[in-house]
Write a protein that holds these residues in place. Structure first.
Motif, PDB file in Angstrom:
ATOM      1  N   ILE A  41      35.165  50.553  22.828  1.00 42.27           N
ATOM      2  CA  ILE A  41      34.612  49.362  23.471  1.00 42.27           C
ATOM      3  C   ILE A  41      35.541  48.233  23.056  1.00 42.27           C
ATOM      4  N   VAL A  42      36.125  47.550  24.033  1.00 41.96           N
ATOM      5  CA  VAL A  42      37.106  46.507  23.740  1.00 41.96           C
ATOM      6  C   VAL A  42      36.770  45.232  24.494  1.00 41.96           C
ATOM      7  N   ASP A  43      37.191  44.119  23.903  1.00 39.27           N
ATOM      8  CA  ASP A  43      37.073  42.821  24.560  1.00 39.27           C
ATOM      9  C   ASP A  43      38.415  42.494  25.190  1.00 39.27           C
ATOM     10  N   VAL A  44      38.382  42.133  26.467  1.00 37.86           N
ATOM     11  CA  VAL A  44      39.596  41.827  27.218  1.00 37.86           C
ATOM     12  C   VAL A  44      39.442  40.430  27.805  1.00 37.86           C
ATOM     13  N   PRO A  45      40.409  39.545  27.555  1.00 35.96           N
ATOM     14  CA  PRO A  45      40.324  38.223  28.199  1.00 35.96           C
ATOM     15  C   PRO A  45      40.292  38.381  29.717  1.00 35.96           C
ATOM     16  N   VAL A  46      39.446  37.621  30.370  1.00 31.26           N
ATOM     17  CA  VAL A  46      39.332  37.701  31.822  1.00 31.26           C
ATOM     18  C   VAL A  46      40.700  37.464  32.464  1.00 31.26           C
ATOM     19  N   SER A  47      41.487  36.592  31.873  1.00 31.41           N
ATOM     20  CA  SER A  47      42.820  36.286  32.420  1.00 31.41           C
ATOM     21  C   SER A  47      43.781  37.469  32.319  1.00 31.41           C
ATOM     22  N   ALA A  48      43.468  38.472  31.495  1.00 36.32           N
ATOM     23  CA  ALA A  48      44.343  39.644  31.335  1.00 36.32           C
ATOM     24  C   ALA A  48      44.106  40.710  32.401  1.00 36.32           C
ATOM     25  N   VAL A  49      43.043  40.567  33.196  1.00 37.16           N
ATOM     26  CA  VAL A  49      42.750  41.542  34.245  1.00 37.16           C
ATOM     27  C   VAL A  49      43.631  41.222  35.444  1.00 37.16           C
ATOM     28  N   ARG A  50      44.450  42.191  35.812  1.00 40.20           N
ATOM     29  CA  ARG A  50      45.379  42.045  36.940  1.00 40.20           C
ATOM     30  C   ARG A  50      44.818  42.775  38.158  1.00 40.20           C
ATOM     31  N   PRO A  51      45.115  42.280  39.351  1.00 33.61           N
ATOM     32  CA  PRO A  51      44.646  42.992  40.541  1.00 33.61           C
ATOM     33  C   PRO A  51      45.299  44.357  40.661  1.00 33.61           C
ATOM     34  N   ALA A  52      44.557  45.300  41.213  1.00 44.82           N
ATOM     35  CA  ALA A  52      45.104  46.635  41.444  1.00 44.82           C
ATOM     36  C   ALA A  52      46.064  46.557  42.626  1.00 44.82           C
ATOM     37  N   PRO A  53      47.137  47.338  42.581  1.00 45.05           N
ATOM     38  CA  PRO A  53      48.040  47.349  43.729  1.00 45.05           C
ATOM     39  C   PRO A  53      47.323  47.862  44.971  1.00 45.05           C
ATOM     40  N   ASP A  54      47.752  47.412  46.125  1.00 47.56           N
ATOM     41  CA  ASP A  54      47.167  47.833  47.388  1.00 47.56           C
ATOM     42  C   ASP A  54      47.752  49.187  47.765  1.00 47.56           C
ATOM     43  N   LEU A  55      47.012  50.242  47.469  1.00 52.63           N
ATOM     44  CA  LEU A  55      47.487  51.600  47.712  1.00 52.63           C
ATOM     45  C   LEU A  55      46.696  52.241  48.837  1.00 52.63           C
ATOM     46  N   GLU A  56      47.365  53.018  49.664  1.00 49.79           N
ATOM     47  CA  GLU A  56      46.700  53.677  50.784  1.00 49.79           C
ATOM     48  C   GLU A  56      45.568  54.575  50.308  1.00 49.79           C
ATOM     49  N   ARG A  57      45.779  55.328  49.193  1.00 47.66           N
ATOM     50  CA  ARG A  57      44.750  56.246  48.702  1.00 47.66           C
ATOM     51  C   ARG A  57      43.597  55.503  48.061  1.00 47.66           C
TER      52      ARG A  57
END
Length: 170
Positions: free
Chosen positions: A113-129
């Motif tokens: 269980i980890v704490d992650v700064p909200v600013s560290a969340v990056r968008p997922a790449p736009d992948l066809e699958r």
């Protein structure tokens, strides 16, 4: 041996300001690391055999009785297109609350269980699958990339294998 870990809302408050850290539970499927918000996790229990359902989606492992509640168990390995899990006593079921439903997610192991700064969340790449958005974002933890799952999409759509079958039928 039965393993069960209950995560109560008393221990982890989800009422945090947007600038605060996001608390996630990380788990493994093969060599891949995934995460979900700790507030979605009801408990973590050791593997228990499920009862298969006829005509269920490929990622639906089956159902089990969890203290009088019939719980659908979803195989994350199948949902992300890696084939069915050969479940053993070392596998775990992460019991989650998603869109007013309680469901189980079959994974290899729970990591942390980890704490992650909200600013560290990056968008997922736009992948066809990943057209249905199974991944809501990515986080770098040390040298590991953690894919944050959109559990509603996993449960609703069935992941990559269901998407591939849909696109082939079109």
């Amino acid at each position: 041996m039965t393993m069960s870990l209950q995560l109560g809302e008393k221990h982890f408050s989800s009422a945090q300001p947007e600038s605060a850290a996001r608390r996630i539970v990380t788990f493994k499927v093969g060599d891949r690391t995934f995460g979900i918000d700790v507030g979605m996790v009801r408990e973590i229990k050791g593997w228990q055999a499920t009862t298969p359902l006829p005509h269920a989606a490929p990622h639906v492992r089956g159902v089990l009785n969890l203290r009088g509640v019939i719980l659908a168990v979803y195989d994350l390995r199948t949902a992300i297109g890696l084939g069915a899990t050969e479940a053993t006593a070392t596998h775990v079921i992460v019991v989650v609350d998603v869109e007013d439903k309680t469901a189980g997610l079959l994974v290899d192991s729970v990591s942390d269980i980890v704490d992650v700064p909200v600013s560290a969340v990056r968008p997922a790449p736009d992948l066809e699958r990943d057209e249905h958005g199974l991944i809501e974002g990515l986080v770098l933890l040390d040298t590991d990339i953690v894919a944050l799952l959109d559990l509603a999409a996993v449960i609703r759509d069935g992941g990559a294998e269901a998407q591939i079958k849909t696109s082939r039928a079109a």
